[in-house]
Scaffold this motif. Structure first.
Motif, PDB file in Angstrom:
ATOM      1  N   ALA A 190     -25.471  38.913  13.312  1.00  0.00           N
ATOM      2  CA  ALA A 190     -25.652  40.282  13.798  1.00  0.00           C
ATOM      3  C   ALA A 190     -24.631  40.621  14.871  1.00  0.00           C
ATOM      4  CB  ALA A 190     -27.063  40.479  14.349  1.00  0.00           C
ATOM      5  N   LYS A 191     -24.282  41.896  14.900  1.00  0.00           N
ATOM      6  CA  LYS A 191     -23.361  42.389  15.927  1.00  0.00           C
ATOM      7  C   LYS A 191     -24.086  42.536  17.261  1.00  0.00           C
ATOM      8  CE  LYS A 191     -20.422  45.663  14.979  1.00  0.00           C
ATOM      9  NZ  LYS A 191     -19.893  46.998  14.609  1.00  0.00           N
ATOM     10  N   VAL A 192     -23.421  42.105  18.318  1.00  0.00           N
ATOM     11  CA  VAL A 192     -23.880  42.361  19.681  1.00  0.00           C
ATOM     12  C   VAL A 192     -22.680  42.873  20.453  1.00  0.00           C
ATOM     13  CG1 VAL A 192     -25.722  40.629  19.662  1.00  0.00           C
ATOM     14  CG2 VAL A 192     -23.431  39.965  20.381  1.00  0.00           C
ATOM     15  N   PHE A 193     -22.899  43.363  21.654  1.00  0.00           N
ATOM     16  CA  PHE A 193     -21.793  43.786  22.491  1.00  0.00           C
ATOM     17  C   PHE A 193     -21.535  42.754  23.569  1.00  0.00           C
ATOM     18  CE2 PHE A 193     -21.937  48.650  21.629  1.00  0.00           C
ATOM     19  CZ  PHE A 193     -21.273  48.430  20.435  1.00  0.00           C
ATOM     20  N   ARG A 194     -20.291  42.720  24.030  1.00  0.00           N
ATOM     21  CA  ARG A 194     -19.879  41.725  25.009  1.00  0.00           C
ATOM     22  C   ARG A 194     -20.838  41.725  26.187  1.00  0.00           C
ATOM     23  NH1 ARG A 194     -14.223  42.774  25.942  1.00  0.00           N
ATOM     24  NH2 ARG A 194     -13.916  41.654  23.970  1.00  0.00           N
ATOM     25  N   GLY A 195     -21.157  40.541  26.636  1.00  0.00           N
ATOM     26  CA  GLY A 195     -22.208  40.376  27.635  1.00  0.00           C
ATOM     27  C   GLY A 195     -23.220  39.404  27.056  1.00  0.00           C
ATOM     28  N   GLY A 196     -23.008  39.118  25.723  1.00  0.00           N
ATOM     29  CA  GLY A 196     -23.870  38.124  25.090  1.00  0.00           C
ATOM     30  C   GLY A 196     -25.144  38.734  24.554  1.00  0.00           C
ATOM     31  N   THR A 197     -26.066  37.881  24.225  1.00  0.00           N
ATOM     32  CA  THR A 197     -27.336  38.283  23.642  1.00  0.00           C
ATOM     33  C   THR A 197     -28.412  38.279  24.712  1.00  0.00           C
ATOM     34  OG1 THR A 197     -26.587  37.181  21.627  1.00  0.00           O
ATOM     35  CG2 THR A 197     -28.897  37.778  21.728  1.00  0.00           C
ATOM     36  N   GLU A 198     -29.313  39.256  24.643  1.00  0.00           N
ATOM     37  CA  GLU A 198     -30.406  39.319  25.601  1.00  0.00           C
ATOM     38  C   GLU A 198     -31.203  38.016  25.599  1.00  0.00           C
ATOM     39  OE1 GLU A 198     -31.436  41.969  27.713  1.00  0.00           O
ATOM     40  OE2 GLU A 198     -29.412  42.643  27.247  1.00  0.00           O
ATOM     41  N   ASN A 199     -31.703  37.630  26.775  1.00  0.00           N
ATOM     42  CA  ASN A 199     -32.395  36.343  26.910  1.00  0.00           C
ATOM     43  C   ASN A 199     -33.563  36.193  25.938  1.00  0.00           C
ATOM     44  OD1 ASN A 199     -30.662  35.473  28.893  1.00  0.00           O
ATOM     45  ND2 ASN A 199     -31.928  36.222  30.576  1.00  0.00           N
ATOM     46  N   ASP A 200     -34.360  37.266  25.794  1.00  0.00           N
ATOM     47  CA  ASP A 200     -35.523  37.191  24.888  1.00  0.00           C
ATOM     48  C   ASP A 200     -35.075  36.965  23.449  1.00  0.00           C
ATOM     49  OD1 ASP A 200     -37.156  37.571  27.038  1.00  0.00           O
ATOM     50  OD2 ASP A 200     -37.625  39.674  26.600  1.00  0.00           O
TER      51      ASP A 200
END
Length: 249
Positions: A190-200
């Motif tokens: 899946a695509k995410v934006f820079r900053g990584g993936t949310e902790n949850d």
């Protein structure tokens, strides 16, 4: 008996060289930003390469490069593509899995229109609709997918935090769907934006998959804030605990 011949995998390496730098003149009614976008498109080697090789968009090379690194797609697998338009990822998935009109293995969904892709069942529907997951499973003939792909992203507002949160939400919904429907051993991209993936979300993926990675494929523009999360080796759904029955004397 199924044909076990493995189709040629598309290659992502090797930039196409236009040889010329195209300059776009500012036209009446066209903004400066639109002119810059058009000039970038005309001079983008991946756009040129996609056009020459028959891919719907340069985004096809992102999936090709991700698959070259992580070996996600295989012949005979069933694949769901979320946010499928204009169809580049569907094309790649159909080619590698060997999906055909008589044995469709790839299902795509998008609220935007998309021209037909050979071997792909397409649903023009918003994935966030309540009945979308059931519609996707019905399109797969009730079979569980082996790979769930999502190149979904919310339209950008220019406000980084807002764009990040909106796209993170789409990734969370896609991940929840993947955990609900994937076959054991399956994969999720899946695509995410820079900053990584949310902790949850990261916790959900690590709990349910053997391996989780972040990757920015070479074909993703360096100035873009996009990257991708790749989860491999789905552990399978845990059976819900049975309710205790009433004990009578």
């Amino acid at each position: 008996m199924a044909d076990k011949k493995t189709p040629d995998k598309p290659k992502g390496k090797g930039r196409a060289d236009t040889g010329l730098k195209v300059r776009v003149k500012t036209a009446r009614g066209r903004t400066a930003s639109s002119t810059r976008w058009l000039q970038r498109q005309l001079n983008d080697p991946y756009v040129v390469k996609a056009r020459k090789e028959g891919w719907r968009s340069r985004a096809a090379f992102k999936l090709i490069e991700i698959d070259e690194k992580h070996k996600l797609l295989k012949r005979g697998q069933r694949v769901v593509d979320l946010g499928a338009a204009p169809g580049g990822w569907c094309q790649v998935a159909a080619r590698i899995t060997g999906s055909t009109p008589t044995n469709p293995l790839v299902v795509g969904i998008d609220f935007l229109e998309m021209d037909a892709v050979t071997g792909v069942t397409f649903l023009q529907k918003d994935f966030l609709d309540e009945d979308a997951p059931a519609a996707l499973m019905a399109a797969l003939g009730g079979h569980n997918p082996d790979v769930v792909l999502s190149d979904m992203a919310s339209p950008t507002t220019g406000h980084h935090k807002t764009d990040y949160l909106r796209t993170a939400y789409l990734c969370e919904v896609a991940a929840a769907f993947a955990v609900d429907v994937l076959n054991p051993g399956g994969s999720f991209v899946a695509k995410v934006f820079r900053g990584g993936t949310e902790n949850d979300l990261l916790a959900l993926l690590k709990q349910n998959f053997a391996q989780v990675f972040h990757i920015k494929p070479p074909s993703s523009r360096q100035e873009s804030v996009e990257m991708y999360v790749v989860a491999k080796g789905f552990k399978g759904r845990r059976a819900a605990p049975e309710a205790d029955g009433d004990e009578t004397g």
